[in-house]
Design a protein around this motif. Sequence first.
Motif, mmCIF file in Angstrom:
data_model
loop_
_atom_site.group_PDB
_atom_site.id
_atom_site.type_symbol
_atom_site.label_atom_id
_atom_site.label_comp_id
_atom_site.label_asym_id
_atom_site.label_seq_id
_atom_site.Cartn_x
_atom_site.Cartn_y
_atom_site.Cartn_z
ATOM 1 N N MET A 185 -10.237 23.123 -3.835
ATOM 2 C CA MET A 185 -9.329 22.428 -4.735
ATOM 3 C C MET A 185 -9.924 21.100 -5.229
ATOM 4 N N TRP A 186 -10.654 20.393 -4.356
ATOM 5 C CA TRP A 186 -11.174 19.067 -4.716
ATOM 6 C C TRP A 186 -11.956 19.102 -6.022
ATOM 7 N N VAL A 187 -12.728 20.149 -6.219
ATOM 8 C CA VAL A 187 -13.564 20.224 -7.415
ATOM 9 C C VAL A 187 -12.713 20.115 -8.674
ATOM 10 N N TYR A 188 -11.553 20.773 -8.647
ATOM 11 C CA TYR A 188 -10.694 20.769 -9.824
ATOM 12 C C TYR A 188 -9.820 19.518 -9.863
ATOM 13 N N ALA A 189 -9.593 18.905 -8.700
ATOM 14 C CA ALA A 189 -8.691 17.753 -8.639
ATOM 15 C C ALA A 189 -9.411 16.431 -8.899
ATOM 16 N N LEU A 190 -10.710 16.378 -8.591
ATOM 17 C CA LEU A 190 -11.390 15.072 -8.622
ATOM 18 C C LEU A 190 -11.325 14.344 -9.973
ATOM 19 N N PRO A 191 -11.511 15.027 -11.101
ATOM 20 C CA PRO A 191 -11.400 14.265 -12.356
ATOM 21 C C PRO A 191 -10.024 13.602 -12.499
ATOM 22 N N GLY A 192 -8.968 14.329 -12.181
ATOM 23 C CA GLY A 192 -7.620 13.759 -12.258
ATOM 24 C C GLY A 192 -7.408 12.669 -11.217
ATOM 25 N N SER B 93 0.828 -1.204 0.000
ATOM 26 C CA SER B 93 0.000 0.000 0.000
ATOM 27 C C SER B 93 0.864 1.256 0.000
ATOM 28 N N VAL B 94 1.938 1.218 0.808
ATOM 29 C CA VAL B 94 2.826 2.376 0.840
ATOM 30 C C VAL B 94 3.475 2.569 -0.537
ATOM 31 N N SER B 95 3.856 1.448 -1.185
ATOM 32 C CA SER B 95 4.437 1.562 -2.525
ATOM 33 C C SER B 95 3.451 2.213 -3.484
ATOM 34 N N LEU B 96 2.211 1.711 -3.449
ATOM 35 C CA LEU B 96 1.179 2.307 -4.315
ATOM 36 C C LEU B 96 1.023 3.793 -4.010
ATOM 37 N N GLY B 97 0.978 4.102 -2.691
ATOM 38 C CA GLY B 97 0.799 5.492 -2.283
ATOM 39 C C GLY B 97 1.931 6.372 -2.785
ATOM 40 N N LEU B 98 3.166 5.868 -2.704
ATOM 41 C CA LEU B 98 4.315 6.670 -3.132
ATOM 42 C C LEU B 98 4.310 6.885 -4.639
ATOM 43 N N VAL B 99 4.078 5.800 -5.394
ATOM 44 C CA VAL B 99 4.119 5.918 -6.859
ATOM 45 C C VAL B 99 2.981 6.819 -7.340
ATOM 46 N N TYR B 100 1.767 6.520 -6.887
ATOM 47 C CA TYR B 100 0.628 7.277 -7.419
ATOM 48 C C TYR B 100 0.450 8.617 -6.715
ATOM 49 N N GLY B 101 1.076 8.763 -5.534
ATOM 50 C CA GLY B 101 1.113 10.073 -4.889
ATOM 51 C C GLY B 101 1.851 11.096 -5.749
ATOM 52 N N ALA B 102 2.802 10.620 -6.561
ATOM 53 C CA ALA B 102 3.525 11.533 -7.450
ATOM 54 C C ALA B 102 2.590 12.071 -8.527
ATOM 55 N N PHE B 103 1.685 11.214 -9.015
ATOM 56 C CA PHE B 103 0.673 11.699 -9.964
ATOM 57 C C PHE B 103 -0.296 12.639 -9.251
ATOM 58 N N ALA B 104 -0.701 12.225 -8.050
ATOM 59 C CA ALA B 104 -1.657 13.041 -7.296
ATOM 60 C C ALA B 104 -1.059 14.412 -6.977
ATOM 61 N N THR B 105 0.258 14.450 -6.746
ATOM 62 C CA THR B 105 0.921 15.732 -6.493
ATOM 63 C C THR B 105 0.685 16.687 -7.651
ATOM 64 N N ASN B 106 0.874 16.181 -8.861
ATOM 65 C CA ASN B 106 0.682 17.032 -10.037
ATOM 66 C C ASN B 106 -0.769 17.475 -10.182
ATOM 67 N N VAL B 107 -1.672 16.519 -9.993
ATOM 68 C CA VAL B 107 -3.105 16.830 -10.122
ATOM 69 C C VAL B 107 -3.500 17.894 -9.099
ATOM 70 N N ILE B 108 -3.086 17.684 -7.840
ATOM 71 C CA ILE B 108 -3.498 18.586 -6.763
ATOM 72 C C ILE B 108 -2.818 19.945 -6.914
ATOM 73 N N HIS B 109 -1.555 19.924 -7.336
ATOM 74 C CA HIS B 109 -0.851 21.192 -7.524
ATOM 75 C C HIS B 109 -1.559 22.054 -8.565
ATOM 76 N N GLY B 110 -1.955 21.440 -9.670
ATOM 77 C CA GLY B 110 -2.691 22.177 -10.697
ATOM 78 C C GLY B 110 -4.034 22.666 -10.167
ATOM 79 N N ALA B 111 -4.714 21.800 -9.410
ATOM 80 C CA ALA B 111 -6.042 22.152 -8.895
ATOM 81 C C ALA B 111 -5.959 23.297 -7.891
ATOM 82 N N MET B 112 -4.884 23.334 -7.109
ATOM 83 C CA MET B 112 -4.723 24.413 -6.126
ATOM 84 C C MET B 112 -4.642 25.764 -6.845
ATOM 85 N N ARG B 113 -3.993 25.739 -8.018
ATOM 86 C CA ARG B 113 -3.838 27.004 -8.734
ATOM 87 C C ARG B 113 -5.125 27.439 -9.419
#
Lengths: 268, 270
Positions: free
Chosen positions: B177-184, B128-148
């Motif tokens: 932010m969630w509204v913009y992040a949820l599709p990603g 689970s931690v592996s999944l979280g780390l790998v896909y957290g990197a994608f989520a970082t990008n999604v959330i970073h864009g959504a924050m802006r």
Amino acid sequence: MVSMKQAEPVTAGASPVVELRDIHKSFGALEVLKGISFTAREGQVVSLIGSSGSGKSTLLRCINMLEVPDRGDVLIDGEAVALSGDGPARRIGDENQIRRIRSELGMVFQSFNLWAHMTVLGNVMEAPLVVQKRDRAEVEAEARAMLDKVGIGSKADAYPAQLSGGQQQRAAIARALCINPRVMLFDEPTSALDPELEVEVLRVIKLLADEGRTMILVTHDMDFARSVSDRVIFLHQGLIEEEGTPDEVFGATKSARLKQFLNAANHA
Amino acid sequence: MFEDLAFWVSYITNGKHLTWYASFQFTIYAALLGGALAVIFGLTGATLKNSRFAVLRLIGTIYSSIVRGVPDVLFFLFFPLAFEQAVEWFVATQVCTPESIAAQTSPWPPCREANWFLGTTEYLLLASVSLGLVYGAFATNVIHGAMRAVPAGQLEAARAYGMSASQVLWRVHIRQMWVYALPGLSNVWMLIVKATSLLSLLQIADIVLWADRLGAPNFLPTVGLVHDDWRWRYYLVLFLFYILVTWLSERAFEAIMRRAGRGILSEVPA
Ligand SMILES: Nc1ncnc2c1ncn2[C@@H]1O[C@H](COP(=O)(O)OP(=O)(O)O)[C@@H](O)[C@H]1O
Ligand SMILES: [Mg+2]
């Protein structure tokens, strides 16, 4: 034309609520404010006028430190806002102090800036609850009273996006009122509105002025500035070019630049 | 006919099949925990990328750009093993004595006391931690864009009314932010769900491993050949499971989106 202001003229002896001393502000190489001082006293309505880009918004935003002035001091009720550092590196010096001071300054923005994810009532109750930490039942009663006062009591449960611009701006005014502000700061509150919606917002602001609230108002509307203000300040190229009572400023204009500006405003 | 039916009912409820059914929980746990961790790492990564400090911004950027490029299979193999050996190395520095090191015959760990036995639970957590780390990197990008994408004026209003930085962040910025992040994020979630089919790489007896075993030609002494190579039938069950999970996920994301988007998404003017 005589001043239409109904309240007694505020005497120069009333205590200062907002005091600006020698405010300077630059954005990079652009020097927007070049040393501005003025005082808004208890119960006074001070209007800031000037052409677009003359620094009116920047000056207003220096009062609550949304912009930190490079030089000069801001005093609220005689208390100087703590700042540290110098020039462009100048920062807010005391987070707790500025939060306390901000929670007593009711700002109304040109583009409303209501929180879209909260209902109108939620918007009005937010700062009293989470910043001022007041009792919920008391805040709700007051919030509803404020919404009634600005004429949108029936919209309490609507979301901002469901309202017209004029209704949104009145909701934003109710939000500012509900913190029991020492002073209301308006930044061109009707500039984003269609003329027919402007009237309803101006009526509310006039009502607040007549109640004797302390207000600083940035406006393009010269007739309104004349009818509502105790003092009018004309900004030009980062300095106060002329100031005085509405009758002095509009009736006996001294500065050639202000004459030019008023002429242009009349023909707009 | 009836006897046939009775046989097949008892066959698909025999011990091995029940173990297979139970193993679906590993997949579900890994997806849910991995998904939650991906969001937490994503929020952390996005906050780092928005930091005032250049060093923190760099860390956030390195995480989101490098880890996104690492194949999940590789990370699945690398991370739990590296983590296990790091723990064993650390424990070894604490517990191994010269005698126990001398007595150790295998090359790793340094002494037998330092050995860390990982069972299914441990592997599941590491997966689970592996999944979280790998896909957290994608989520970082999604959330970073959504924050802006959150309107700056609303953040400014929050500040102007005296909210602290963390109140602005949580009550307005992240909330909207969630509204913009949820599709990603729903895409990231589907990738995580798919990646759960890799659990058997970590010696977890998961749904894929069991489908493999149960689908192989089966010969019982009492009845003779029960079935020959039936693996495609068992894989088909997995297909259906993943399709069901996809369908449920889509419904769930729609519901969350409706809730998070209230007031923000296409309100009809009253
Ligand atoms: N955050 C900022 N960064 C850079 N320039 C700015 C910023 N805010 C305002 N300015 C510039 O400062 C000048 C004064 O702006 P402003 O105070 O908004 O004027 P006004 O409200 O009188 O129209 C303008 O030239 C504007 O472009
Ligand atoms: Mg402006």
